[in-house]
Design a protein around this motif. Sequence first.
Motif, mmCIF file in Angstrom:
data_model
loop_
_atom_site.group_PDB
_atom_site.id
_atom_site.type_symbol
_atom_site.label_atom_id
_atom_site.label_comp_id
_atom_site.label_asym_id
_atom_site.label_seq_id
_atom_site.Cartn_x
_atom_site.Cartn_y
_atom_site.Cartn_z
ATOM 1 N N THR A 60 45.543 47.974 42.010
ATOM 2 C CA THR A 60 47.011 47.985 41.931
ATOM 3 C C THR A 60 47.603 46.640 42.346
ATOM 4 O O THR A 60 48.753 46.357 42.023
ATOM 5 N N ARG A 61 46.817 45.840 43.030
ATOM 6 C CA ARG A 61 47.282 44.491 43.412
ATOM 7 C C ARG A 61 46.172 43.486 43.096
ATOM 8 O O ARG A 61 45.514 42.958 43.985
ATOM 9 N N PRO A 62 45.919 43.211 41.803
ATOM 10 C CA PRO A 62 44.766 42.390 41.419
ATOM 11 C C PRO A 62 44.860 40.939 41.858
ATOM 12 O O PRO A 62 43.845 40.266 41.946
ATOM 13 N N HIS A 63 46.060 40.450 42.123
ATOM 14 C CA HIS A 63 46.201 39.029 42.475
ATOM 15 C C HIS A 63 46.314 38.804 43.974
ATOM 16 O O HIS A 63 46.545 37.691 44.418
ATOM 17 N N ALA A 64 46.183 39.884 44.744
ATOM 18 C CA ALA A 64 46.319 39.748 46.192
ATOM 19 C C ALA A 64 44.992 39.465 46.895
ATOM 20 O O ALA A 64 44.969 39.324 48.101
ATOM 21 N N ALA A 65 43.909 39.403 46.111
ATOM 22 C CA ALA A 65 42.572 39.146 46.655
ATOM 23 C C ALA A 65 42.205 40.146 47.738
ATOM 24 O O ALA A 65 41.585 39.811 48.738
ATOM 25 N N LEU A 66 42.624 41.409 47.540
ATOM 26 C CA LEU A 66 42.310 42.463 48.479
ATOM 27 C C LEU A 66 41.179 43.319 47.929
ATOM 28 O O LEU A 66 41.101 43.573 46.729
ATOM 29 N N ALA A 67 40.319 43.814 48.827
ATOM 30 C CA ALA A 67 39.218 44.659 48.406
ATOM 31 C C ALA A 67 39.732 46.026 47.964
ATOM 32 O O ALA A 67 40.573 46.633 48.618
ATOM 33 N N PHE A 122 32.580 48.219 29.895
ATOM 34 C CA PHE A 122 32.797 48.581 31.292
ATOM 35 C C PHE A 122 33.439 47.373 31.977
ATOM 36 O O PHE A 122 32.891 46.261 31.914
ATOM 37 N N ALA A 123 34.592 47.595 32.622
ATOM 38 C CA ALA A 123 35.304 46.476 33.226
ATOM 39 C C ALA A 123 35.834 46.848 34.595
ATOM 40 O O ALA A 123 36.309 47.977 34.810
ATOM 41 N N MET A 124 35.724 45.887 35.517
ATOM 42 C CA MET A 124 36.292 46.034 36.860
ATOM 43 C C MET A 124 37.215 44.869 37.124
ATOM 44 O O MET A 124 36.885 43.710 36.825
ATOM 45 N N ASP A 125 38.360 45.176 37.705
ATOM 46 C CA ASP A 125 39.330 44.141 38.021
ATOM 47 C C ASP A 125 38.895 43.360 39.257
ATOM 48 O O ASP A 125 37.966 43.759 39.983
ATOM 49 N N THR A 126 39.575 42.267 39.514
ATOM 50 C CA THR A 126 39.318 41.470 40.711
ATOM 51 C C THR A 126 39.488 42.325 41.959
ATOM 52 O O THR A 126 40.471 43.055 42.097
ATOM 53 N N GLY A 127 38.529 42.249 42.860
ATOM 54 C CA GLY A 127 38.608 42.995 44.104
ATOM 55 C C GLY A 127 37.986 44.369 44.047
ATOM 56 O O GLY A 127 37.730 44.978 45.087
ATOM 57 N N VAL A 128 37.732 44.897 42.850
ATOM 58 C CA VAL A 128 37.149 46.226 42.717
ATOM 59 C C VAL A 128 35.629 46.115 42.790
ATOM 60 O O VAL A 128 35.024 45.266 42.133
ATOM 61 N N TYR A 129 35.014 46.988 43.587
ATOM 62 C CA TYR A 129 33.557 46.999 43.689
ATOM 63 C C TYR A 129 33.108 48.363 44.178
ATOM 64 O O TYR A 129 33.897 49.150 44.712
ATOM 65 N N VAL A 130 31.827 48.672 43.978
ATOM 66 C CA VAL A 130 31.254 49.919 44.468
ATOM 67 C C VAL A 130 30.761 49.698 45.890
ATOM 68 O O VAL A 130 29.869 48.880 46.123
ATOM 69 N N ASP A 131 31.327 50.443 46.820
ATOM 70 C CA ASP A 131 31.063 50.230 48.239
ATOM 71 C C ASP A 131 30.031 51.236 48.740
ATOM 72 O O ASP A 131 30.330 52.115 49.534
ATOM 73 N N ASP A 132 28.792 51.113 48.224
ATOM 74 C CA ASP A 132 27.703 51.978 48.684
ATOM 75 C C ASP A 132 26.406 51.184 48.586
ATOM 76 O O ASP A 132 25.812 51.052 47.522
#
Length: 834
Positions: A89-96, A124-134
């Motif tokens: 929701t905030r791709p340019h904020a460099a937040l995880a 399959f696409a992931m935006d900046t900051g999106v990742y699988v946390d496992d």
Amino acid sequence: TFRTSRDVRMDVFDSEFHGVQCGSGAAVYVEAGSAVSTAWSVRSSRFSSAVEPELGHPSGCGALAYAFGVELSSASWSIVDSTFNVSSTRPHAALAAPLKRSIITLAASKDATGLTWAVSNSTFAMDTGVYVDDEDTGGGAIYTVVGGHLSDSHFSVSQSTFLGCKAIGDGGALMFEIIGDTQACSWSLDTVEFRHCRSESSGGSMCIHHESVARDVSWTLSNLRVMDSVSINDGGALQLGVGDAVGTVFNLVDSTFEWALCFGTDDSDCGGGAVSYQVNGHTINSQVNATNVSFHHSSSVGSGGAVQLLNNKGAVASSWALRNITFKSTQTTGPFSFGGGLALLIDHSCEQCAWETSGLSFEDTQAVDFGGGAFFLVYNDVGNSTMRWEDTQFRNCTSEGGSGAGLALVAGGALYDSNWTVSSVDCFGGRSGMDGGCVFSSVGSGIYRSRLRYFNVNATSVSAMRGWGGSLAMRLPGSTVDPAWNVSAASLTSLVHISDCSCTGCASQYGGFLSVVMVGSDTLLDPTSIPKIDYVLENFDLSDVVASTGGAVYASSPRPPTSILQDVSGRLSLTQHKPIVFWHSLVVRNVSASHVMATGSGGGAVFAFANMNAVVEDVDVQNASASTMGGLVSSSEVANLTLQRIRMRDTTSNVSGVLIDGEGDDMNLTVVDTSVGLRPFSSESNTSGLLVANHVLSAAMHNVSFVCPYGTQAVNRSFGWTQWISDVLASESILPTEPSIRLYQSRPFLGFNARFVCEQCPFGLYSLSAPRLEQHEAGCGGVNSSEPVAPLMGDGRCAFQASGSACRSCPFGAICSGGTDVVAVSGFWGTTER
């Protein structure tokens, strides 16, 4: 949720899922105790969700999740023409923006068999900051795990794209994990693109991990396009790990990797900046094949700037074939890292193995240690194996802290009944911190019944800055034969054959072009127990080559012992023994060399030999100079030295031995059909003795001449005090008090004076002839150590005679500026009164 799913089909098609919030972690969640003969498919559908960045725990949702608890057999999954997108929701904020699970998850807790798993024409696409946390799973886009054994199954991904996929665990986009054995399975990826994928473990884009045995398994990756892929551990783009590999095949075909990197950590390095294939157990009857692949701007902290092929427990009856592969601007960056482009490592022994490479290109690659372009290492023995390294180019490759700026080939143990061939290799601008500015080869503990052949290796502007072999360097062992083998050393003779090579602008400390060194003999054991190595070096074209010792070629083996360690009545004792120095033989022939130089105290402008037999024939040298000794050859402890059909022009040695400065051990010396053109004398070239040899047992010369350039005169020049402790066996020269040809039967000796030197005619004089010192008779020979004072040349058959040695007065009516420069005085006409 099914307790049992049998003969069930479930399709999702022409559907859209947006902004799904889910406690279970997926938009579509399927759970079954067992599934038999069941099919699931997703066709022409779109999944999208926006993840709100939060601190402390993941909140994002996956798209599809399948979980099976007991039995999974004869089941299939297919994903076709679908799109999966997870944004922040905030791709340019460099937040995880962490996800609970991968976009697609397939988990089987127990054994699985007869599975078919296929993804095609999907994104399959992931935006900046999106990742699988496992960190226990991995696979930002797809995670597949089988908790037990897997058999008779097939997995494929085709015509699909993975963008920005990221995971804390292995496999930034794809992760396949098989806990138990894997048998009769295949993985296929064809026409797949990975961009901007990340893993904080292994496999920046994809990871396949078999914890146990992989038997009759194949992995085929073709038409991959990987851009900007990063991992912390092995495999910046791809990591394939196997427990034991039995009957496996790994194929990588028609693919491109750009900007694939692995960074390592403070506690560990990583290998394979782009691709890491690692077998943690044994490799048996398996294959690795790569064809038409390119790697650009890849790097690793450990070994293999682009590719690491690693076997941790040895290999049997296996093969590696690499063809038409390009490595450009790849490197290793950490300490003790090897193979700037490629590292092939076997951490044990290899039996009945085959390596074949052709059409490889390395440009601007570098390694901190060995193998600026490629590094091959078997830590222990190599037996009944073949290696063919052909049609390869190394351009501007460096190994700053190790050997082999282009290629390093190392067998850490013994090499037996094997053949290594390096052919059609070109090196330009290579620089090695130690040995081999182009190719370095080494065997650790023994070489038996093996053939090492190096053909058509051509080098330009390469150097080994602090070591041996400006272009080629070879280190071979002098280990003895184990008595338990019950074979003689003579039956284990090996051959080193180096031919049809060229070198321009090459430099090193020892052997500006080539160094062949035998090291590590057991100095208190019988030297006749060391297997013989025959060296044949032929057909070389060399120019602008320089070294401290052995301007072009340096060859040596260890000095044999003067004592033998023997078992006498159960006690070890040292028995005095006359040294044996002639069980290794060297033949050098058909060499053309120009502008070769030895700058150090070891001498040998063209060749330097130690502790072996040597035959040098059919050599043509233009402009050779030694700062100290040996304008052609400097030798030490050489038993038999033969020079035949040698032609040298513009040659000098600044201290002694314009042709040879040799020290033998009861040396047998033969010089036949040899002509040496000397360089004009200057204060910087204090030439002393045309041929100087010490400890000579026998000598023979035939048709030998020393020739000054036109415009010079042969004169006697002395530069110091002469003293030698021995009887002079041969003394024949222009001036009887100072011999030009000196052979001694014993040593030591001190000091040399100049004998026959060529001095340019000064101003006012000229010469149009070439002074010569030559034989006119059939030859000479027959020195016998039992007659230490018998004159070698006293019977007149091999006397050297000088001719054409005077400068002439300038003719009347001419001006002579020195040398051959004679011109008429301006305006001179006919005659005039004197």
